[in-house]
Design an enzyme around this catalytic site. Sequence first.
Site, short mmCIF file in Angstrom:
data_model
loop_
_atom_site.label_atom_id
_atom_site.label_comp_id
_atom_site.label_asym_id
_atom_site.label_seq_id
_atom_site.Cartn_x
_atom_site.Cartn_y
_atom_site.Cartn_z
N PRO A 10 46.63 64.35 65.02
CA PRO A 10 45.95 65.63 65.21
C PRO A 10 46.88 66.77 65.61
O PRO A 10 47.81 66.59 66.39
CB PRO A 10 44.95 65.34 66.33
CG PRO A 10 45.45 64.11 67.00
CD PRO A 10 46.13 63.31 65.94
N ASN A 11 46.58 67.92 65.02
CA ASN A 11 47.23 69.20 65.30
C ASN A 11 48.65 69.33 64.74
O ASN A 11 49.25 70.40 64.83
CB ASN A 11 47.25 69.50 66.82
CG ASN A 11 45.84 69.59 67.37
OD1 ASN A 11 45.01 70.32 66.81
ND2 ASN A 11 45.53 68.85 68.41
N ARG A 18 52.14 76.49 65.92
CA ARG A 18 51.64 75.96 67.19
C ARG A 18 52.77 75.93 68.22
O ARG A 18 53.77 75.24 68.03
CB ARG A 18 51.15 74.53 66.94
CG ARG A 18 50.79 73.76 68.17
CD ARG A 18 50.63 72.27 67.84
NE ARG A 18 50.14 71.55 68.99
CZ ARG A 18 50.17 70.23 69.11
NH1 ARG A 18 50.66 69.49 68.13
NH2 ARG A 18 49.70 69.65 70.18
N TYR A 23 57.48 73.29 69.80
CA TYR A 23 57.54 72.48 68.57
C TYR A 23 58.43 73.08 67.48
O TYR A 23 58.64 72.43 66.45
CB TYR A 23 56.12 72.28 68.03
CG TYR A 23 55.23 71.49 68.97
CD1 TYR A 23 55.47 70.14 69.20
CD2 TYR A 23 54.17 72.09 69.64
CE1 TYR A 23 54.67 69.40 70.06
CE2 TYR A 23 53.35 71.37 70.50
CZ TYR A 23 53.61 70.02 70.72
OH TYR A 23 52.82 69.30 71.57
N ASN A 74 53.79 59.64 64.33
CA ASN A 74 53.61 60.69 65.34
C ASN A 74 52.10 60.82 65.51
O ASN A 74 51.45 61.52 64.74
CB ASN A 74 54.25 62.01 64.91
CG ASN A 74 54.15 63.05 66.03
OD1 ASN A 74 53.42 62.86 67.01
ND2 ASN A 74 54.88 64.15 65.88
N ALA A 77 48.33 63.65 70.26
CA ALA A 77 47.70 63.34 71.55
C ALA A 77 47.07 61.95 71.58
O ALA A 77 46.90 61.37 72.66
CB ALA A 77 46.67 64.40 71.89
N HIS A 80 48.57 59.08 73.66
CA HIS A 80 48.35 58.92 75.10
C HIS A 80 46.95 58.37 75.42
O HIS A 80 46.66 58.12 76.59
CB HIS A 80 48.53 60.28 75.79
CG HIS A 80 49.73 61.04 75.29
ND1 HIS A 80 51.01 60.56 75.43
CD2 HIS A 80 49.84 62.22 74.61
CE1 HIS A 80 51.85 61.43 74.87
NE2 HIS A 80 51.17 62.44 74.37
N GLU A 98 57.57 54.94 67.13
CA GLU A 98 56.82 56.05 67.73
C GLU A 98 57.70 57.30 67.71
O GLU A 98 58.87 57.25 68.11
CB GLU A 98 56.45 55.70 69.18
CG GLU A 98 55.78 56.85 69.91
CD GLU A 98 55.43 56.50 71.36
OE1 GLU A 98 55.45 55.30 71.72
OE2 GLU A 98 55.16 57.44 72.12
N HIS A 100 57.95 61.68 68.35
CA HIS A 100 57.43 62.96 68.83
C HIS A 100 58.45 64.05 68.56
O HIS A 100 59.66 63.83 68.75
CB HIS A 100 57.12 62.91 70.33
CG HIS A 100 56.16 61.84 70.69
ND1 HIS A 100 54.82 61.94 70.42
CD2 HIS A 100 56.35 60.60 71.24
CE1 HIS A 100 54.22 60.83 70.81
NE2 HIS A 100 55.12 60.00 71.29
N SER A 102 58.54 66.91 70.29
CA SER A 102 58.96 67.40 71.60
C SER A 102 59.40 66.23 72.48
O SER A 102 59.10 65.06 72.18
CB SER A 102 57.80 68.14 72.27
OG SER A 102 56.73 67.25 72.54
N ARG A 107 57.60 66.99 79.80
CA ARG A 107 56.36 67.77 79.78
C ARG A 107 55.34 67.21 80.80
O ARG A 107 55.74 66.53 81.73
CB ARG A 107 55.82 67.79 78.34
CG ARG A 107 56.82 68.41 77.35
CD ARG A 107 56.27 68.48 75.95
NE ARG A 107 55.09 69.34 75.88
CZ ARG A 107 54.23 69.35 74.85
NH1 ARG A 107 54.45 68.56 73.80
NH2 ARG A 107 53.18 70.15 74.86
C1 DQA Z 1 53.57 65.34 70.04
C2 DQA Z 1 53.51 65.21 71.57
C3 DQA Z 1 52.09 64.92 72.03
O1 DQA Z 1 52.05 64.82 73.45
C4 DQA Z 1 51.17 66.06 71.61
O2 DQA Z 1 49.85 65.78 71.98
C5 DQA Z 1 51.28 66.37 70.15
C6 DQA Z 1 52.60 66.37 69.53
C7 DQA Z 1 54.97 65.73 69.55
O3 DQA Z 1 55.24 65.55 68.37
O4 DQA Z 1 55.78 66.25 70.34
O5 DQA Z 1 50.31 66.72 69.52
O6 DQA Z 1 53.25 64.06 69.49
#
Ligand code: DQA
Length: 146
Positions: A10-11, A18, A23, A74, A77, A80, A98, A100, A102, A107
């Site tokens: 998501p996102n 964003r 990012y 990736n 959220a 978590h 896994e 990410h 960021s 964070r």
């Molecule tokens: C993320 C880090 C996650 O904590 C966050 O919720 C994201 C992006 C990253 O790529 O840094 O949506 O996975």
Amino acid sequence: MTSLLILNGPNLNLLGTRQPEIYGHVTLKDIEKLCQDKAIASNIQIQFEQSNHKGALIDWIQAAKSKQDGIILNAGAYTHTSIALFDALTAVEVPAIELHVSNVFSREAFRHHSYISNIAIGVICGFGAAGYTLAMDAMLGHLNQS
Ligand code: DQA
């Protein structure tokens, strides 16, 4: 031919606009192109996907059992929060990394726990878009050794 699933949760479709201070300015389309170029250079196949819906992510993970040699995930959220993604990765027994964009450890505390890390062969975070091709290299290294 080696085949990898590169899966985005998501996102991540909003990358580029964003929170660019966290990012970066690179879009998911740009990242897909980086991955496709690397796949061609490495003589492998990739399937690159994104969904904001947990069930769609689980469907792709389940399909990977008969289609792919490795998964780069990736999960955004859902990393978590989602035991369902952990269960799917456990069920298919396809090696997963896994990823990410960021550095989640610099964070908020709620980003420090991951359900994916329990089953992942490794974690890459904090290297921005470059993390995707780093993860491809890491997965190819793992597959060549196993
Ligand atoms: C993320 C880090 C996650 O904590 C966050 O919720 C994201 C992006 C990253 O790529 O840094 O949506 O996975």
